[in-house]
Design an enzyme around this catalytic site. Structure first.
Site, PDB file in Angstrom:
ATOM      1  N   CYS A   1      55.422 -10.706  53.738  1.00  0.00           N
ATOM      2  CA  CYS A   1      54.402 -10.860  53.187  1.00  0.00           C
ATOM      3  C   CYS A   1      54.688 -12.256  53.683  1.00  0.00           C
ATOM      4  CB  CYS A   1      54.798 -11.326  51.705  1.00  0.00           C
ATOM      5  SG  CYS A   1      54.134 -12.559  50.623  1.00  0.00           S
ATOM      6  N   LEU A   2      53.501 -13.463  54.201  1.00  0.00           N
ATOM      7  CA  LEU A   2      53.922 -14.887  54.620  1.00  0.00           C
ATOM      8  C   LEU A   2      54.325 -15.834  53.364  1.00  0.00           C
ATOM      9  CD1 LEU A   2      50.477 -15.446  55.816  1.00  0.00           C
ATOM     10  CD2 LEU A   2      52.604 -14.722  57.253  1.00  0.00           C
TER      11      LEU A   2
ATOM     12  N   GLY B   1      46.599 -10.791  55.717  1.00  0.00           N
ATOM     13  CA  GLY B   1      45.920 -11.100  54.472  1.00  0.00           C
ATOM     14  C   GLY B   1      46.824 -12.681  54.216  1.00  0.00           C
TER      15      GLY B   1
ATOM     16  N   HIS C   1      48.754 -10.891  44.347  1.00  0.00           N
ATOM     17  CA  HIS C   1      49.703 -12.165  44.507  1.00  0.00           C
ATOM     18  C   HIS C   1      48.810 -12.090  43.479  1.00  0.00           C
ATOM     19  CE1 HIS C   1      51.911 -12.691  47.192  1.00  0.00           C
ATOM     20  NE2 HIS C   1      51.381 -12.619  49.154  1.00  0.00           N
TER      21      HIS C   1
ATOM     22  N   GLN D   1      48.918 -18.631  47.427  1.00  0.00           N
ATOM     23  CA  GLN D   1      49.538 -18.578  48.535  1.00  0.00           C
ATOM     24  C   GLN D   1      49.753 -20.061  49.145  1.00  0.00           C
ATOM     25  OE1 GLN D   1      49.452 -14.560  50.584  1.00  0.00           O
ATOM     26  NE2 GLN D   1      51.851 -15.119  51.225  1.00  0.00           N
TER      27      GLN D   1
ATOM     28  N   HIS E   1      48.712  -5.589  48.513  1.00  0.00           N
ATOM     29  CA  HIS E   1      49.523  -6.813  48.390  1.00  0.00           C
ATOM     30  C   HIS E   1      48.847  -7.421  48.060  1.00  0.00           C
ATOM     31  CE1 HIS E   1      52.772  -8.826  50.366  1.00  0.00           C
ATOM     32  NE2 HIS E   1      51.726  -9.700  49.932  1.00  0.00           N
ATOM     33  N   GLU E   2      47.232  -8.044  48.570  1.00  0.00           N
ATOM     34  CA  GLU E   2      46.754  -9.678  48.238  1.00  0.00           C
ATOM     35  C   GLU E   2      46.422  -9.555  46.695  1.00  0.00           C
ATOM     36  OE1 GLU E   2      47.135 -11.366  49.977  1.00  0.00           O
ATOM     37  OE2 GLU E   2      47.984 -10.260  51.618  1.00  0.00           O
TER      38      GLU E   2
HETATM   39 ZN    ZN Z   1      51.786 -11.527  50.557  1.00  0.00          ZN
END
Ligand code: ZN
Length: 169
Positions: free
Chosen positions: A92-93, A45, A138, A50, A134-135
């Site tokens: 998380c990236l 995701g 963000h 991000q 999660h996304e």
């Molecule tokens: Zn994330």
């Protein structure tokens, strides 16, 4: 084009993102870039902030591109219903290499628009519910760190600071 991923603690990751009103070619290009960036990471995701664009757009593929038919692009997504609870390890990236157990609903219904502006709904449980939450977090400037107990959060923040000091972040 693969874009570079913004890492915590960039201030842009903690801002509320702007709704999308123009379903233009820039939006389609950004969504395409985000998918490419997510797959190359690889991740399951990615949210627009991000990659440094603070608009309400997320991409999800719980197979990280390993299977066809799981790719989702959601513009202006909103959780409209949720139920149950799950607590699983989450990463998380933007916080690479670290994970923590985060509590999430075990089922969600999400309302969103596609890249043409058409409204649709998706439902998901388990991993899909987790990634969608999660996304969407963000887009509100919320990171999974914010959903941990103060003790766990401080522990992770200290680890990150150490990595930054060591030049390993
Ligand atoms: Zn994330």
């Amino acid at each position: 084009m693969v874009r570079s991923i913004v890492k915590y603690p960039a201030p842009g990751l903690e801002e509320i993102c702007t709704p999308v009103n123009d379903f233009n070619s820039d939006l389609k290009e950004l969504a395409g870039d985000m998918l490419e960036t997510m797959y190359s990471a690889p991740g399951i995701g990615l949210a627009a902030p991000q990659v440094g664009v603070n608009i309400r757009l997320i991409v999800v593929d719980v197979t990280a591109g390993q299977e066809d038919g799981h790719q989702m692009v959601l513009v202006n997504p909103e959780v409209t219903e949720h139920s149950g609870r799950q607590k699983e390890e989450e990463g998380c990236l933007s916080i690479p290499g670290l994970t923590a157990a985060v509590e999430r609903p075990s089922w969600v219904r999400v309302k969103a628009q596609d890249l043409e502006g058409n409204e649709f709904e998706v439902e998901g449980e388990e991993l899909i519910a987790r990634v969608l939450c999660h996304e969407i977090d963000h887009l509100e400037g919320i990171l999974y760190l914010d959903r941990l107990s103060p003790l766990r959060r401080d522990l992770l923040r200290r680890k990150i600071k150490k990595l930054i000091r060591a030049g390993e972040w």
